[in-house]
Scaffold this motif. Structure first.
Motif, short mmCIF file in Angstrom:
data_model
loop_
_atom_site.label_atom_id
_atom_site.label_comp_id
_atom_site.label_asym_id
_atom_site.label_seq_id
_atom_site.Cartn_x
_atom_site.Cartn_y
_atom_site.Cartn_z
N LYS A 161 13.28 10.92 2.42
CA LYS A 161 14.27 10.53 3.41
C LYS A 161 13.87 11.14 4.66
CE LYS A 161 18.34 11.48 0.29
NZ LYS A 161 19.42 12.36 0.19
N LYS A 162 12.98 12.16 4.89
CA LYS A 162 12.40 12.55 6.14
C LYS A 162 11.25 11.45 6.60
CE LYS A 162 9.19 15.84 5.95
NZ LYS A 162 8.33 17.04 6.24
N ALA A 163 10.53 11.06 5.43
CA ALA A 163 9.63 10.04 5.75
C ALA A 163 10.35 8.70 6.21
CB ALA A 163 8.69 9.54 4.57
N LEU A 164 11.31 8.26 5.41
CA LEU A 164 12.14 7.12 6.07
C LEU A 164 12.48 7.06 7.43
CD1 LEU A 164 13.23 4.23 5.36
CD2 LEU A 164 15.15 5.49 4.28
N ALA A 165 13.03 8.22 7.53
CA ALA A 165 13.54 8.54 9.22
C ALA A 165 12.28 8.50 10.07
CB ALA A 165 14.21 9.79 9.14
N PHE A 166 11.25 9.17 9.86
CA PHE A 166 10.10 9.13 10.63
C PHE A 166 9.54 7.72 10.93
CE2 PHE A 166 5.70 9.07 11.99
CZ PHE A 166 5.81 10.15 13.09
N TYR A 167 9.26 7.01 9.68
CA TYR A 167 8.68 5.73 9.59
C TYR A 167 9.50 4.68 10.40
CZ TYR A 167 4.22 7.26 7.68
OH TYR A 167 3.21 7.99 7.55
N ASP B 217 0.38 13.02 13.68
CA ASP B 217 0.98 13.75 12.54
C ASP B 217 2.33 13.08 12.02
OD1 ASP B 217 2.16 15.44 10.83
OD2 ASP B 217 1.47 17.26 11.70
N ASP B 218 2.36 12.56 11.00
CA ASP B 218 3.71 11.92 10.45
C ASP B 218 4.67 12.53 10.03
OD1 ASP B 218 2.99 12.51 7.82
OD2 ASP B 218 3.11 10.47 7.03
N THR B 219 4.57 14.12 9.99
CA THR B 219 5.51 15.05 9.53
C THR B 219 5.86 15.29 8.12
OG1 THR B 219 7.77 13.80 9.64
CG2 THR B 219 6.72 14.69 11.96
N CYS B 220 5.14 14.21 7.49
CA CYS B 220 5.17 14.17 6.10
C CYS B 220 3.67 14.43 5.06
CB CYS B 220 5.47 12.91 5.46
SG CYS B 220 7.14 12.30 6.31
N GLY C 227 16.04 7.97 -10.30
CA GLY C 227 16.17 9.38 -10.76
C GLY C 227 16.24 10.21 -9.31
N GLU C 228 15.44 11.31 -9.19
CA GLU C 228 15.36 11.99 -7.90
C GLU C 228 14.69 11.34 -6.75
OE1 GLU C 228 12.84 15.84 -7.79
OE2 GLU C 228 12.79 15.35 -9.96
N HIS C 229 13.86 10.33 -7.19
CA HIS C 229 13.17 9.49 -5.91
C HIS C 229 13.65 8.15 -6.09
CE1 HIS C 229 10.68 13.03 -5.47
NE2 HIS C 229 10.54 13.04 -6.80
N SER C 230 13.16 7.35 -5.04
CA SER C 230 13.40 6.01 -4.86
C SER C 230 11.97 5.21 -4.81
CB SER C 230 14.21 5.74 -3.72
OG SER C 230 15.45 6.32 -3.90
N TRP C 231 12.28 3.98 -5.39
CA TRP C 231 11.17 2.90 -4.85
C TRP C 231 11.51 2.54 -3.36
CZ3 TRP C 231 6.61 1.56 -5.93
CH2 TRP C 231 6.11 0.50 -5.45
N LEU C 232 10.86 3.14 -2.50
CA LEU C 232 11.09 2.92 -1.03
C LEU C 232 9.92 2.45 -0.32
CD1 LEU C 232 13.28 3.81 1.05
CD2 LEU C 232 12.10 6.08 1.31
N THR D 28 0.87 -1.18 0.01
CA THR D 28 -0.11 -0.05 -0.02
C THR D 28 0.84 1.13 -0.11
OG1 THR D 28 -1.95 0.90 0.90
CG2 THR D 28 -0.25 0.28 2.58
N SER D 29 0.41 2.31 -0.13
CA SER D 29 1.22 3.71 -0.38
C SER D 29 0.72 4.61 0.54
CB SER D 29 1.15 4.35 -1.75
OG SER D 29 1.60 3.17 -2.71
N ILE D 30 1.75 5.67 1.08
CA ILE D 30 1.46 6.71 1.71
C ILE D 30 2.06 7.81 0.91
CG2 ILE D 30 2.12 7.89 3.99
CD1 ILE D 30 1.92 5.50 5.36
N LEU D 31 1.28 9.01 0.69
CA LEU D 31 2.20 10.08 0.01
C LEU D 31 2.83 10.92 0.91
CD1 LEU D 31 -1.38 10.92 -2.01
CD2 LEU D 31 0.88 9.74 -3.08
N VAL D 32 4.13 11.02 0.53
CA VAL D 32 4.87 11.86 1.32
C VAL D 32 5.57 12.96 0.68
CG1 VAL D 32 5.26 9.84 2.99
CG2 VAL D 32 6.88 10.42 1.06
N ASP D 33 5.97 13.96 1.42
CA ASP D 33 6.52 15.31 0.97
C ASP D 33 8.07 15.07 0.85
OD1 ASP D 33 7.15 15.60 3.38
OD2 ASP D 33 5.66 17.26 3.87
#
Length: 128
Positions: free
Chosen positions: A14-20, A115-118, A35-40, A6-11
């Motif tokens: 890197k910040k999301a990875l640290a939080f989660y 609040d997930d900060t993202c 590219g500028e993003h990752s399959w994360l 499933t997906s969560i839209l994050v802003d």
């Protein structure tokens, strides 16, 4: 049919990875540069091989208004089960996590919203 991703839209991935991972306690499962993003993806260490969450960049034009409308109305984007919402609320609050709803008994479950900060509100729930 099974839910494996499933997906969560994050802003910010890197910040999301640290939080989660560092705050919520999930583990990184996959990181493939694209590219500028990752399959994360992240997943629960309590469920090896279980459902993964894609930390998806929220760059689509509809993502910002969608996330803002949910947050403004106090609607969580998704929900995670925990053993004890009160204990998680205490643990996460001590780590600086902002909650928009303290633990609340709502019949068969107790819920809290953070609040997930993202850009997302996330509900925690545990059975009563």
């Amino acid at each position: 049919m099974r839910i494996t991703l499933t997906s969560i839209l994050v802003d910010d991935q890197k910040k999301a990875l640290a939080f989660y991972t560092d705050v919520l306690g999930f583990e990184k499962r996959t990181e493939i540069p694209m590219g500028e993003h990752s399959w994360l993806t992240v997943g629960s260490p309590e469920q090896p091989g279980g459902t993964e969450i894609s930390l998806e960049p929220d760059e689509h034009p509809a993502a910002g208004p969608f996330k803002a409308a949910l947050a403004e109305d106090g609607i969580p984007f998704t929900s995670f089960e925990v053993d004890d919402v009160h204990a998680e609320h205490e643990r996460l609050s001590a780590l600086g996590v902002t909650f928009t709803q303290a633990p609340t008994n709502v019949g068969p479950v107790t819920t809290a919203v953070l609040d997930d900060t993202c850009g997302n509100l996330i509900q925690l729930h545990s059975p009563n």
